[in-house]
Design a protein around this motif. Structure first.
Motif, PDB file in Angstrom:
ATOM      1  N   ASN A   1      -0.319  14.171  -7.466  1.00 38.87           N
ATOM      2  CA  ASN A   1       0.253  13.659  -8.710  1.00 38.87           C
ATOM      3  C   ASN A   1      -0.086  14.465  -9.954  1.00 38.87           C
ATOM      4  O   ASN A   1       0.501  14.229 -10.992  1.00 38.87           O
ATOM      5  CB  ASN A   1      -0.246  12.234  -8.982  1.00 38.87           C
ATOM      6  CG  ASN A   1       0.403  11.213  -8.103  1.00 38.87           C
ATOM      7  OD1 ASN A   1       0.351  11.338  -6.884  1.00 38.87           O
ATOM      8  ND2 ASN A   1       1.022  10.214  -8.692  1.00 38.87           N
TER       9      ASN A   1
ATOM     10  N   ARG B   1      -8.140   4.065  -3.099  1.00 41.17           N
ATOM     11  CA  ARG B   1      -8.646   4.996  -4.115  1.00 41.17           C
ATOM     12  C   ARG B   1      -9.482   4.179  -5.081  1.00 41.17           C
ATOM     13  O   ARG B   1      -9.013   3.162  -5.588  1.00 41.17           O
ATOM     14  CB  ARG B   1      -7.483   5.633  -4.895  1.00 41.17           C
ATOM     15  CG  ARG B   1      -6.643   6.586  -4.087  1.00 41.17           C
ATOM     16  CD  ARG B   1      -5.487   7.143  -4.898  1.00 41.17           C
ATOM     17  NE  ARG B   1      -4.476   6.141  -5.225  1.00 41.17           N
ATOM     18  CZ  ARG B   1      -3.463   5.801  -4.427  1.00 41.17           C
ATOM     19  NH1 ARG B   1      -3.317   6.390  -3.262  1.00 41.17           N
ATOM     20  NH2 ARG B   1      -2.603   4.884  -4.782  1.00 41.17           N
TER      21      ARG B   1
ATOM     22  N   LYS C   1      -3.965  12.441  -3.635  1.00 42.45           N
ATOM     23  CA  LYS C   1      -4.547  12.396  -4.982  1.00 42.45           C
ATOM     24  C   LYS C   1      -5.907  11.713  -4.924  1.00 42.45           C
ATOM     25  O   LYS C   1      -6.050  10.692  -4.227  1.00 42.45           O
ATOM     26  CB  LYS C   1      -3.622  11.660  -5.957  1.00 42.45           C
ATOM     27  CG  LYS C   1      -3.313  10.233  -5.577  1.00 42.45           C
ATOM     28  CD  LYS C   1      -2.267   9.628  -6.517  1.00 42.45           C
ATOM     29  CE  LYS C   1      -1.879   8.248  -6.068  1.00 42.45           C
ATOM     30  NZ  LYS C   1      -0.561   7.825  -6.551  1.00 42.45           N
TER      31      LYS C   1
ATOM     32  N   GLY D   1      -0.491   7.122   0.880  1.00 41.50           N
ATOM     33  CA  GLY D   1      -1.865   7.486   0.533  1.00 41.50           C
ATOM     34  C   GLY D   1      -2.876   6.523   1.114  1.00 41.50           C
ATOM     35  O   GLY D   1      -3.580   6.807   2.094  1.00 41.50           O
ATOM     36  N   THR D   2      -2.949   5.333   0.518  1.00 40.04           N
ATOM     37  CA  THR D   2      -3.964   4.342   0.878  1.00 40.04           C
ATOM     38  C   THR D   2      -4.016   4.037   2.378  1.00 40.04           C
ATOM     39  O   THR D   2      -5.108   3.911   2.943  1.00 40.04           O
ATOM     40  CB  THR D   2      -3.694   3.030   0.112  1.00 40.04           C
ATOM     41  OG1 THR D   2      -3.434   3.360  -1.253  1.00 40.04           O
ATOM     42  CG2 THR D   2      -4.865   2.094   0.180  1.00 40.04           C
TER      43      THR D   2
ATOM     44  N   SER E   1       2.433   3.044   1.009  1.00 40.28           N
ATOM     45  CA  SER E   1       1.612   2.378   2.027  1.00 40.28           C
ATOM     46  C   SER E   1       2.095   0.981   2.394  1.00 40.28           C
ATOM     47  O   SER E   1       2.066   0.601   3.557  1.00 40.28           O
ATOM     48  CB  SER E   1       0.160   2.298   1.555  1.00 40.28           C
ATOM     49  OG  SER E   1      -0.402   3.587   1.584  1.00 40.28           O
TER      50      SER E   1
HETATM   51  C1  PLP Z   1       0.072   7.286  -5.337  1.00 35.12           C
HETATM   52  C2  PLP Z   1       1.514   7.419  -4.987  1.00 35.12           C
HETATM   53  C3  PLP Z   1       1.976   7.147  -3.693  1.00 35.12           C
HETATM   54  C4  PLP Z   1       1.077   6.633  -2.573  1.00 35.12           C
HETATM   55  O1  PLP Z   1       0.705   5.324  -2.829  1.00 35.12           O
HETATM   56  P1  PLP Z   1      -0.072   4.442  -1.696  1.00 35.12           P
HETATM   57  O2  PLP Z   1       0.242   3.054  -2.071  1.00 35.12           O
HETATM   58  O3  PLP Z   1      -1.508   4.783  -1.803  1.00 35.12           O
HETATM   59  O4  PLP Z   1       0.489   4.829  -0.395  1.00 35.12           O
HETATM   60  C5  PLP Z   1       3.306   7.371  -3.417  1.00 35.12           C
HETATM   61  N1  PLP Z   1       4.163   7.806  -4.355  1.00 35.12           N
HETATM   62  C6  PLP Z   1       3.771   8.065  -5.618  1.00 35.12           C
HETATM   63  C7  PLP Z   1       4.757   8.556  -6.598  1.00 35.12           C
HETATM   64  C8  PLP Z   1       2.438   7.877  -5.968  1.00 35.12           C
HETATM   65  O5  PLP Z   1       2.060   8.111  -7.230  1.00 35.12           O
END
Ligand code: PLP
Length: 232
Positions: free
Chosen positions: A56, A225, A35, A218-219, A201
């Motif tokens: 997302n 982000r 995302k 993600g991060t 993360s």
């Molecule tokens: C954004 C998100 C993640 C990833 O989060 P990070 O902390 O960046 O790894 C995982 N699951 C959901 C449901 C998210 O919205």
């Protein structure tokens, strides 16, 4: 920030954590949560052989697929509005965020209309935080039982989000509880429920130790982000 190296490092540590929990090193699927991440950086990972991405927002999935194509495996992990379900049919491999009955009804309606199975995970709000969506632990079994009435909604397991904490050990009891909920539902309802999507993360290693076979990161792959048009 070298995103390929980040992913490689996560893969290695997950393989070790999977082995610590008595599983094969390749037992864990890493959903790279992309995302707000631009197409070039997604392409960079795809070119390096990583094919599984999580998003997302429906508009963002649609826009990214228009550029990157449908060969990658996309997972929908965010809050899903009912009026957007139709647009996801045939686009995503798995919806992680089935969190209410009205959404199940709409997913079923779209599946019947398209004559396609739609794979989902039921999101459980293990801690009962009001700010989080998800089915209450106490109601998860009956929710799963009723979902059996929708043959085209293929329930593949459970998903949860632990509250953010700097200490990943805070997430451990929550992940453990999701696994208990899954194991009880398996026993009582005779469902397979093969997947547990848990860990982000900050806490994915703890999640894998507690039985996650899908993590959403993600991060730790793409870096912080900074902002997003729709917030978050
Ligand atoms: C954004 C998100 C993640 C990833 O989060 P990070 O902390 O960046 O790894 C995982 N699951 C959901 C449901 C998210 O919205």
């Amino acid at each position: 920030m070298n995103i390929k190296q980040n992913l490689q490092q996560i893969k290695q540590s997950c393989a070790a954590a999977a082995q610590r929990s008595g599983r094969a090193p390749e037992a864990v699927k890493i959903v790279a949560v992309s995302k707000t991440v631009d197409n070039e950086r997604i392409r960079e990972l795809a070119d390096a052989g990583h094919t599984v991405f999580g998003e997302n927002w429906v508009q963002e999935v649609v826009a990214k697929q228009a550029v990157l194509g449908l060969d990658l495996e996309w997972h929908f992990i965010g809050y899903l509005q009912r009026n957007k379900v139709r647009q996801l049919v045939g686009r995503v491999a798995l919806i992680h965020s089935l969190d209410r009955w009205s959404l199940a009804e709409e997913i079923n309606r779209c599946a019947v209309k398209a004559d396609l199975e739609i794979a989902v995970l039921v999101q459980v709000n293990v801690t009962g935080e009001e700010s989080k969506s998800g089915i209450n632990p106490d109601e998860t079994q009956s929710f799963l039982r009723e979902l059996a009435g929708f043959p085209l909604v293929r329930v593949e397991g459970l998903m949860t989000m632990a509250p953010y904490s700097v200490n990943p050990e805070q997430s451990r009891p929550i992940f453990r509880e999701l696994r208990v909920i899954r194991d009880e539902a398996r026993q009582k309802l005779g469902l397979k429920l093969p997947h547990l999507s848990m860990g982000m993360s900050g806490d994915y290693l703890v999640a894998v130790e507690e039985g996650a076979d899908i993590i959403r990161v993600g991060t730790a792959i793409f870096g912080q982000r900074t902002c997003h048009l729709r917030g978050v």
